[in-house]
Design a protein around this motif. Structure first.
Motif, PDB file in Angstrom:
ATOM      1  N   ILE A  59       0.907  -1.122   0.299  1.00 56.71           N
ATOM      2  CA  ILE A  59      -0.105  -0.221  -0.056  1.00 56.71           C
ATOM      3  C   ILE A  59       0.838   1.053   0.072  1.00 56.71           C
ATOM      4  CG2 ILE A  59      -1.723   1.214   1.476  1.00 56.71           C
ATOM      5  CD1 ILE A  59      -3.328  -0.831   0.985  1.00 56.71           C
ATOM      6  N   GLU A  60       1.924   1.074   0.709  1.00 54.61           N
ATOM      7  CA  GLU A  60       2.749   2.300   0.893  1.00 54.61           C
ATOM      8  C   GLU A  60       3.479   2.824  -0.685  1.00 54.61           C
ATOM      9  OE1 GLU A  60       4.492   2.299   5.463  1.00 54.61           O
ATOM     10  OE2 GLU A  60       5.432   1.223   3.913  1.00 54.61           O
ATOM     11  N   ASP A  61       3.936   1.483  -1.241  1.00 54.59           N
ATOM     12  CA  ASP A  61       4.353   1.761  -2.518  1.00 54.59           C
ATOM     13  C   ASP A  61       3.539   2.144  -3.691  1.00 54.59           C
ATOM     14  OD1 ASP A  61       6.933   0.743  -1.496  1.00 54.59           O
ATOM     15  OD2 ASP A  61       6.511  -1.347  -2.428  1.00 54.59           O
ATOM     16  N   ILE A  62       2.180   1.707  -3.690  1.00 52.27           N
ATOM     17  CA  ILE A  62       1.123   2.096  -4.464  1.00 52.27           C
ATOM     18  C   ILE A  62       0.912   3.595  -4.142  1.00 52.27           C
ATOM     19  CG2 ILE A  62      -1.338   1.837  -4.905  1.00 52.27           C
ATOM     20  CD1 ILE A  62      -0.956  -1.153  -4.357  1.00 52.27           C
ATOM     21  N   SER A  63       0.717   3.892  -3.076  1.00 53.44           N
ATOM     22  CA  SER A  63       0.321   5.080  -2.517  1.00 53.44           C
ATOM     23  C   SER A  63       1.541   6.190  -3.122  1.00 53.44           C
ATOM     24  CB  SER A  63       0.354   5.296  -1.056  1.00 53.44           C
ATOM     25  OG  SER A  63      -0.778   4.632  -0.659  1.00 53.44           O
ATOM     26  N   ARG A  64       2.800   6.086  -2.805  1.00 54.47           N
ATOM     27  CA  ARG A  64       3.704   6.662  -3.259  1.00 54.47           C
ATOM     28  C   ARG A  64       3.684   7.008  -5.087  1.00 54.47           C
ATOM     29  NH1 ARG A  64       6.811   5.841   1.399  1.00 54.47           N
ATOM     30  NH2 ARG A  64       7.133   3.517   1.029  1.00 54.47           N
ATOM     31  N   ASP A  65       3.442   5.846  -5.658  1.00 60.06           N
ATOM     32  CA  ASP A  65       3.357   5.776  -7.217  1.00 60.06           C
ATOM     33  C   ASP A  65       2.319   6.847  -7.612  1.00 60.06           C
ATOM     34  OD1 ASP A  65       5.462   4.179  -7.390  1.00 60.06           O
ATOM     35  OD2 ASP A  65       4.104   2.457  -7.958  1.00 60.06           O
ATOM     36  N   ILE A  66       1.103   6.685  -6.746  1.00 53.60           N
ATOM     37  CA  ILE A  66      -0.119   7.484  -7.092  1.00 53.60           C
ATOM     38  C   ILE A  66       0.412   8.884  -6.691  1.00 53.60           C
ATOM     39  CG2 ILE A  66      -2.510   8.096  -6.657  1.00 53.60           C
ATOM     40  CD1 ILE A  66      -3.018   5.258  -5.848  1.00 53.60           C
ATOM     41  N   VAL A  67       0.884   9.437  -5.634  1.00 58.92           N
ATOM     42  CA  VAL A  67       1.365  10.838  -5.287  1.00 58.92           C
ATOM     43  C   VAL A  67       2.365  11.313  -6.443  1.00 58.92           C
ATOM     44  CG1 VAL A  67       2.382  12.101  -3.540  1.00 58.92           C
ATOM     45  CG2 VAL A  67       0.555  10.543  -2.923  1.00 58.92           C
ATOM     46  N   GLU A  68       3.217  10.400  -6.835  1.00 58.42           N
ATOM     47  CA  GLU A  68       4.095  10.764  -7.740  1.00 58.42           C
ATOM     48  C   GLU A  68       3.499  11.329  -8.886  1.00 58.42           C
ATOM     49  OE1 GLU A  68       7.731  12.136  -8.544  1.00 58.42           O
ATOM     50  OE2 GLU A  68       7.227  11.111  -6.653  1.00 58.42           O
ATOM     51  N   LYS A  69       2.507  10.486  -9.547  1.00 57.09           N
ATOM     52  CA  LYS A  69       1.872  10.698 -10.452  1.00 57.09           C
ATOM     53  C   LYS A  69       1.066  11.946 -10.444  1.00 57.09           C
ATOM     54  CE  LYS A  69       0.811   6.424 -12.629  1.00 57.09           C
ATOM     55  NZ  LYS A  69      -0.205   5.271 -12.432  1.00 57.09           N
ATOM     56  N   GLU A  70       0.552  12.435  -9.336  1.00 57.63           N
ATOM     57  CA  GLU A  70      -0.173  13.485  -8.962  1.00 57.63           C
ATOM     58  C   GLU A  70       0.661  14.598  -9.172  1.00 57.63           C
ATOM     59  OE1 GLU A  70      -3.160  14.590  -7.896  1.00 57.63           O
ATOM     60  OE2 GLU A  70      -2.644  16.612  -7.358  1.00 57.63           O
ATOM     61  N   ARG A  71       1.976  14.630  -8.645  1.00 56.81           N
ATOM     62  CA  ARG A  71       2.736  15.864  -8.666  1.00 56.81           C
ATOM     63  C   ARG A  71       3.368  16.188 -10.206  1.00 56.81           C
ATOM     64  NH1 ARG A  71       6.010  13.876  -2.939  1.00 56.81           N
ATOM     65  NH2 ARG A  71       4.438  14.954  -1.836  1.00 56.81           N
ATOM     66  N   SER A  72       3.736  14.767 -10.869  1.00 55.88           N
ATOM     67  CA  SER A  72       3.957  15.308 -12.273  1.00 55.88           C
ATOM     68  C   SER A  72       2.998  15.531 -12.920  1.00 55.88           C
ATOM     69  CB  SER A  72       4.391  13.747 -12.790  1.00 55.88           C
ATOM     70  OG  SER A  72       4.056  13.528 -13.939  1.00 55.88           O
ATOM     71  N   VAL A  73       1.698  15.289 -12.973  1.00 50.97           N
ATOM     72  CA  VAL A  73       0.390  15.805 -13.563  1.00 50.97           C
ATOM     73  C   VAL A  73       0.133  17.445 -13.174  1.00 50.97           C
ATOM     74  CG1 VAL A  73      -1.908  15.569 -14.020  1.00 50.97           C
ATOM     75  CG2 VAL A  73      -0.535  13.584 -13.967  1.00 50.97           C
ATOM     76  N   ARG A  74       0.524  17.592 -11.979  1.00 47.42           N
ATOM     77  CA  ARG A  74       0.562  19.021 -11.607  1.00 47.42           C
ATOM     78  C   ARG A  74       1.457  19.866 -12.232  1.00 47.42           C
ATOM     79  NH1 ARG A  74       0.503  19.141  -4.926  1.00 47.42           N
ATOM     80  NH2 ARG A  74      -1.260  17.920  -4.863  1.00 47.42           N
ATOM     81  N   LYS A  75       2.739  19.497 -12.456  1.00 43.29           N
ATOM     82  CA  LYS A  75       3.712  20.164 -12.914  1.00 43.29           C
ATOM     83  C   LYS A  75       3.323  20.274 -14.526  1.00 43.29           C
ATOM     84  CE  LYS A  75       7.415  18.988  -9.717  1.00 43.29           C
ATOM     85  NZ  LYS A  75       8.342  18.060  -9.741  1.00 43.29           N
ATOM     86  N   MET A  76       2.853  19.403 -15.120  1.00 42.64           N
ATOM     87  CA  MET A  76       2.538  19.306 -16.500  1.00 42.64           C
ATOM     88  C   MET A  76       1.433  20.330 -16.664  1.00 42.64           C
ATOM     89  SD  MET A  76       1.163  16.184 -18.864  1.00 42.64           S
ATOM     90  CE  MET A  76      -0.511  16.605 -18.344  1.00 42.64           C
ATOM     91  N   PHE A  77       0.271  20.231 -15.848  1.00 44.69           N
ATOM     92  CA  PHE A  77      -0.902  20.995 -16.010  1.00 44.69           C
ATOM     93  C   PHE A  77      -0.465  22.497 -15.846  1.00 44.69           C
ATOM     94  CE2 PHE A  77      -5.489  21.861 -14.725  1.00 44.69           C
ATOM     95  CZ  PHE A  77      -5.814  21.233 -15.824  1.00 44.69           C
ATOM     96  N   MET A  78       0.483  22.820 -14.982  1.00 43.04           N
ATOM     97  CA  MET A  78       1.096  24.246 -14.554  1.00 43.04           C
ATOM     98  C   MET A  78       1.855  24.706 -15.921  1.00 43.04           C
ATOM     99  SD  MET A  78       1.322  26.629 -12.441  1.00 43.04           S
ATOM    100  CE  MET A  78       2.127  28.423 -12.539  1.00 43.04           C
ATOM    101  N   ARG A  79       2.640  23.776 -16.607  1.00 40.22           N
ATOM    102  CA  ARG A  79       3.252  24.320 -17.837  1.00 40.22           C
ATOM    103  C   ARG A  79       2.324  24.577 -18.833  1.00 40.22           C
ATOM    104  NH1 ARG A  79       6.871  20.023 -16.793  1.00 40.22           N
ATOM    105  NH2 ARG A  79       5.628  18.971 -18.545  1.00 40.22           N
ATOM    106  N   GLU A  80       1.119  23.809 -18.992  1.00 43.10           N
ATOM    107  CA  GLU A  80       0.478  23.758 -20.185  1.00 43.10           C
ATOM    108  C   GLU A  80      -0.714  24.817 -20.003  1.00 43.10           C
ATOM    109  OE1 GLU A  80      -0.934  19.836 -20.888  1.00 43.10           O
ATOM    110  OE2 GLU A  80       1.113  19.420 -21.747  1.00 43.10           O
ATOM    111  N   ASN A  81      -1.030  24.927 -18.797  1.00 38.15           N
ATOM    112  CA  ASN A  81      -2.360  25.875 -18.528  1.00 38.15           C
ATOM    113  C   ASN A  81      -2.053  26.878 -17.365  1.00 38.15           C
ATOM    114  OD1 ASN A  81      -4.361  24.457 -20.222  1.00 38.15           O
ATOM    115  ND2 ASN A  81      -3.498  22.889 -18.883  1.00 38.15           N
ATOM    116  N   PRO A  82      -0.970  27.525 -17.164  1.00 38.71           N
ATOM    117  CA  PRO A  82      -0.676  28.255 -15.883  1.00 38.71           C
ATOM    118  C   PRO A  82      -1.666  29.428 -15.669  1.00 38.71           C
ATOM    119  CG  PRO A  82       0.650  29.129 -18.046  1.00 38.71           C
ATOM    120  CD  PRO A  82      -0.261  27.819 -18.452  1.00 38.71           C
TER     121      PRO A  82
END
Lengths: 192, 339
Positions: free
Chosen positions: B217-240
């Motif tokens: 569960i900890e590993d899965i959670s870290r993966d999900i949160v990692e995805k969240e952070r990466s999507v946030r950055k992408m979203f910020m780049r594309e739709n500031p």
């Protein structure tokens, strides 16, 4: 705080296996859509579930639960698509608590620990797809017979041995194998 | 700023006594006897910290909800009825015990942060002690037995609370949920999905030791949160502009609203936390406390029990939304959007 599994989550599954999107038989996923606080659900095959998941936008939250949830009592007892049915009578009864097989099928619940032996075939068929449950790993009650404790230790070491071999840690594996041999020689009753 | 993947950790450990029927099938007298034996054991000395046994009949709806909001009681137990039900809190609210709910006993633990292993260690110790009073129903193949055969096994339900608003807003959470189902896990919205707060938990209880499932569960959670952070950055780049607008509006509302529902409040705190992590805002009131802690404190029963005089006014009082808005204005006092 824990996510509420309110009555909406205890879905009243019927016996249909038909995907509501494509009409094909083989629905294995129940998708729950949470939107503006209301929950709706749809029964889908894996492919349609993935397609629908890809179309989700906005604040809608789509959650998936496997169709097995809640189906202990309502599983189809037919041979074509699932494990072979075990011939049992619905009047079969647990003499300790009075629960009948019909009760188990209706509610998905058993009445006492002895029910696991009385309705073992049905439970293995529905919960484990006809297989024996995987041997319990993890914590065990401290109170137990010597043979139980011995058997669990052997299972634990066998698992450790498998994993060490998979990781190619052969020296450690050899030591575990020796320990297993010792335990097997010392097994209560002479065998494991 | 990098934060822990888990906003909160929760565990529920179910146990049943052998020799009597499971709670739904048992008679009141047997359940009452069990309750008395367990409560007597809790009141006896010998525990590292004391138990506080509650009388469920005497708890008001607000007090009961307060316990649920703190993660000391499960929502299902709070809604339950019947004889032989008891409840106790361990030490300084570090764990709790439900007696006569869906199972004879259910130990609960909940705390903020990445604390699953610590919680398991605590619950396992309490479990060992309880075994001195209760002879557990156990089968070498099925594991610890429950009234629901699909839940037999370790008896351990693990809950990892995550903050993933961008995955939710962009619809990516659905495919993650499907992947989780395939690996025997589940995903549920906490607070109806407000603020992108979700809980990842294990559905099955068989075939793995507790600590392995926790690790998974900890590993899965870290993966999900990692995805969240990466999507946030992408979203910020594309739709500031869209991102800045969303976060800026949240700050404005939090600073100036006089009436605030709990879901809206969670959405605003969620947006503020994203803004903080992206370096777009400065919120002095959130320095030293995670936005998740603020969300916890602004739940309805928390507001009633900790900030209102009239605790009997119940959880429907319109005053709750006004008090919450005031508290939110205090948190966001001095907050500003960085250019």
């Amino acid at each position: 705080m824990f996510a509420d599994e309110s009555p909406e989550w205890n879905l009243d599954f019927d016996n249909s296996d038909t995907c509501e999107e494509c009409g094909e038989v083989g629905a294995v996923i129940h998708l729950l859509r949470v939107e503006n606080g209301s929950v709706s659900h749809i029964r889908l095959c894996q492919k349609c579930a993935e397609n629908l998941a890809g179309r989700t936008e906005g604040m809608a939250l789509v959650l998936a639960v496997p169709a097995i949830v809640g189906r202990v009592g309502k599983a189809k007892e037919k041979g074509e698509t699932g494990p072979s049915p075990v011939p049992t009578s619905d009047s079969q009864v647990c003499t300790v608590c009075g629960t009948t097989l019909a009760d188990v099928k209706e509610t998905g619940m058993v009445g006492c620990s002895v029910c696991y032996q009385v309705f073992g075939d049905h439970l293995r068929n529905v919960v484990q797809g006809g297989e024996e449950p995987p041997a319990h790993l993890g914590k065990v009650p401290r109170q137990g017979s010597a043979s139980d404790i011995h058997r669990r230790e052997v299972m634990r070491l066998q698992r450790m041995l498998r994993e060490l071999v998979e990781c190619e840690r052969f020296e450690e594996a050899a030591s575990v194998r020796d320990r297993l041999s010792e335990l097997e020689r010392a097994a209560p009753g002479g065998s494991v | 700023m990098s934060a822990a993947a888990l906003k909160a950790s929760g565990l529920g450990l179910s146990r049943n006594e052998t020799g009597i029927r499971f709670p739904h099938a048992e008679e009141a007298t047997a359940l009452e006897d069990l309750q008395q034996r367990v409560e007597a054991a809790l009141k006896n000395g010998g525990w590292d910290e004391p138990w506080r046994v509650h009388d469920l009949e005497e708890l008001s709806p607000a007090e009961m909800t307060y316990l649920v909001e703190k993660g000391l009681m499960s929502p299902g137990f709070a809604d339950g009825t019947g004889e032989g039900r008891g409840f106790a809190v361990y030490g300084d609210e570090v764990a709790s015990l439900e007696i006569g709910g869906g199972d004879h006993l259910r130990l609960l633990g909940f705390r903020t942060g990445d604390e699953l292993s610590v919680l398991w260690s605590l619950l396992s110790q309490l479990d060992d002690r309880l075994e001195g009073t209760i002879n557990y129903a156990f089968d070498p193949c099925w594991g610890y037995l429950t009234s629901h055969p699909e839940q037999a096994g370790t008896g351990l339900r693990i809950y990892a609370t995550l903050h993933v608003p961008t995955l939710m807003l962009t619809g990516r959470l659905a495919s993650i949920a499907l992947e989780l189902v395939a690996s025997g896990m589940g995903l549920s919205p906490l607070w109806g999905g407000a603020g992108g707060i979700i809980q990842v938990s294990n559905r099955g209880r068989q075939g793995k030791p507790e600590i392995e499932t926790i690790q998974e569960i900890e590993d899965i959670s870290r993966d999900i949160v990692e995805k969240e952070r990466s999507v946030r950055k992408m979203f910020m780049r594309e739709n500031p502009i869209q991102v800045r607008d969303h976060i800026g509006r949240a700050i404005g509302l939090a600073q100036h609203a006089w009436n605030m529902s709990f879901p809206e409040c969670v959405n605003l705190l969620s947006a503020a936390e994203v803004g903080l992590e992206l370096g777009l805002v400065d919120v002095p009131g959130l320095v030293g406390q995670a936005a998740f802690d603020a969300m916890r404190r602004l739940q309805p029963a928390h507001v009633v029990m900790e900030h209102m005089e009239a605790k009997q006014s119940g959880l429907e009082s319109p005053e709750i939304d006004q008090v919450r808005a005031r508290m939110l204005r205090e948190i966001f006092a001095g907050a500003r959007v960085l250019s």
